[in-house]
Design a protein around this motif. Structure first.
Motif, short mmCIF file in Angstrom:
data_model
loop_
_atom_site.label_atom_id
_atom_site.label_comp_id
_atom_site.label_asym_id
_atom_site.label_seq_id
_atom_site.Cartn_x
_atom_site.Cartn_y
_atom_site.Cartn_z
N MET A 59 15.76 -18.70 -7.19
CA MET A 59 15.41 -20.66 -7.03
C MET A 59 15.04 -20.52 -8.65
O MET A 59 15.87 -22.15 -8.91
CB MET A 59 14.61 -21.31 -5.61
N GLN A 60 13.92 -20.29 -8.81
CA GLN A 60 13.30 -20.88 -9.78
C GLN A 60 14.00 -20.97 -11.08
O GLN A 60 13.88 -21.27 -12.10
CB GLN A 60 11.65 -20.61 -10.01
N ALA A 61 14.11 -19.17 -10.57
CA ALA A 61 15.38 -19.35 -12.59
C ALA A 61 16.55 -19.53 -12.76
O ALA A 61 16.78 -20.38 -13.33
CB ALA A 61 16.00 -17.75 -12.22
N LEU A 62 17.72 -20.04 -10.97
CA LEU A 62 18.22 -21.11 -11.54
C LEU A 62 18.25 -22.63 -11.62
O LEU A 62 18.54 -23.03 -12.67
CB LEU A 62 19.06 -21.72 -9.91
N GLY A 63 17.04 -23.16 -11.50
CA GLY A 63 16.72 -24.45 -12.18
C GLY A 63 16.27 -24.66 -13.01
O GLY A 63 16.16 -25.03 -14.13
N PRO A 73 11.99 -13.14 -3.60
CA PRO A 73 11.96 -13.96 -2.51
C PRO A 73 12.91 -16.07 -2.70
O PRO A 73 13.32 -15.85 -3.38
CB PRO A 73 10.91 -14.60 -2.61
N VAL A 74 13.17 -16.41 -1.23
CA VAL A 74 13.52 -17.65 -1.88
C VAL A 74 14.77 -17.19 -2.07
O VAL A 74 15.93 -17.91 -0.65
CB VAL A 74 12.81 -19.31 -2.75
N MET A 75 15.25 -17.11 -3.22
CA MET A 75 16.47 -16.39 -3.67
C MET A 75 17.03 -15.07 -4.58
O MET A 75 16.12 -15.21 -5.35
CB MET A 75 17.38 -17.84 -3.98
N ASP A 76 17.92 -14.49 -3.00
CA ASP A 76 17.87 -13.12 -4.23
C ASP A 76 18.77 -13.12 -5.98
O ASP A 76 19.15 -14.09 -5.79
CB ASP A 76 18.61 -12.03 -3.08
N GLY A 77 18.31 -11.88 -6.16
CA GLY A 77 19.16 -11.91 -7.53
C GLY A 77 20.87 -11.96 -7.42
O GLY A 77 21.25 -12.87 -8.19
N ASP A 119 19.58 -16.38 -24.36
CA ASP A 119 20.42 -15.31 -24.52
C ASP A 119 21.06 -14.14 -23.57
O ASP A 119 22.07 -14.04 -23.32
CB ASP A 119 20.16 -14.14 -25.94
N CYS A 120 20.13 -14.26 -22.92
CA CYS A 120 20.09 -12.78 -20.98
C CYS A 120 19.66 -13.47 -20.36
O CYS A 120 18.08 -14.15 -20.45
CB CYS A 120 20.01 -11.89 -22.39
N ILE A 121 20.31 -13.25 -19.04
CA ILE A 121 18.79 -13.04 -18.06
C ILE A 121 18.40 -11.95 -17.46
O ILE A 121 19.30 -11.38 -17.13
CB ILE A 121 19.28 -14.30 -16.82
N LEU A 122 17.56 -11.30 -17.02
CA LEU A 122 16.93 -10.23 -16.52
C LEU A 122 16.86 -10.59 -15.31
O LEU A 122 15.56 -11.05 -14.57
CB LEU A 122 15.82 -9.86 -17.07
N MET A 123 17.34 -9.92 -14.28
CA MET A 123 17.77 -10.61 -12.98
C MET A 123 16.93 -9.60 -12.11
O MET A 123 18.41 -8.19 -11.78
CB MET A 123 18.98 -10.89 -12.35
N ASP A 124 16.16 -8.95 -10.88
CA ASP A 124 15.79 -8.93 -10.49
C ASP A 124 17.07 -8.49 -9.18
O ASP A 124 16.91 -10.38 -9.05
CB ASP A 124 14.47 -8.78 -9.52
N ILE A 125 17.05 -8.44 -8.48
CA ILE A 125 17.98 -8.40 -7.15
C ILE A 125 16.70 -8.59 -6.25
O ILE A 125 17.34 -9.64 -4.82
CB ILE A 125 18.56 -6.69 -6.71
#
Length: 127
Positions: free
Chosen positions: A38-42, A62-66, A53-59
């Protein structure tokens, strides 16, 4: 080289965050951190188009999965939402895990533990 790349690093484990951030800073990248999907989306939604340039996203987050965060980012109405490189970083490396990350809109799948070489290779391919 990934010198100067701006990367959104999304990881809920502080040790994994520290290691990835060290690798990225060592390679000359600028890092913005998020601790859940959720924080990444915001953060991405509030940024200027083309800012990251890039998003490194854990899967597993918490709150909202990758996976859901990636689907939400890809559905945003902005020019870079469909094109920003999103890399999965996860301990789940089975073929069905890779398939799920690709279906969510991720460009590639990196297995943990991350190595600096694998990370750099994936980021260069994104750039």
């Amino acid at each position: 080289s990934i010198e100067g790349m701006k990367i959104l690093l999304v990881e809920d484990n502080s040790l994994n965050m520290e290691i990835a951030e060290f690798f990225l800073n060592d390679m000359g990248a600028q890092v913005v951190k998020a601790w859940n999907g959720m924080q990444a989306l915001g953060i991405f939604a509030a940024s200027e188009p083309g800012d990251f340039d890039c998003i490194l996203m854990d899967i597993m987050l918490p709150v909202m999965d990758g996976l859901e965060a990636t689907r939400q980012i890809r559905s945003l109405d902005r020019p870079d939402a469909k094109t920003v490189c999103i890399l999965a970083i996860t301990a789940n490396a089975f073929s069905d895990d890779i398939m799920r990350s690709k279906q969510a809109g991720m460009n590639a799948h990196l297995s943990k533990p991350l190595t600096e070489d694998a990370l750099k290779e994936a980021l260069v391919a994104c750039n």
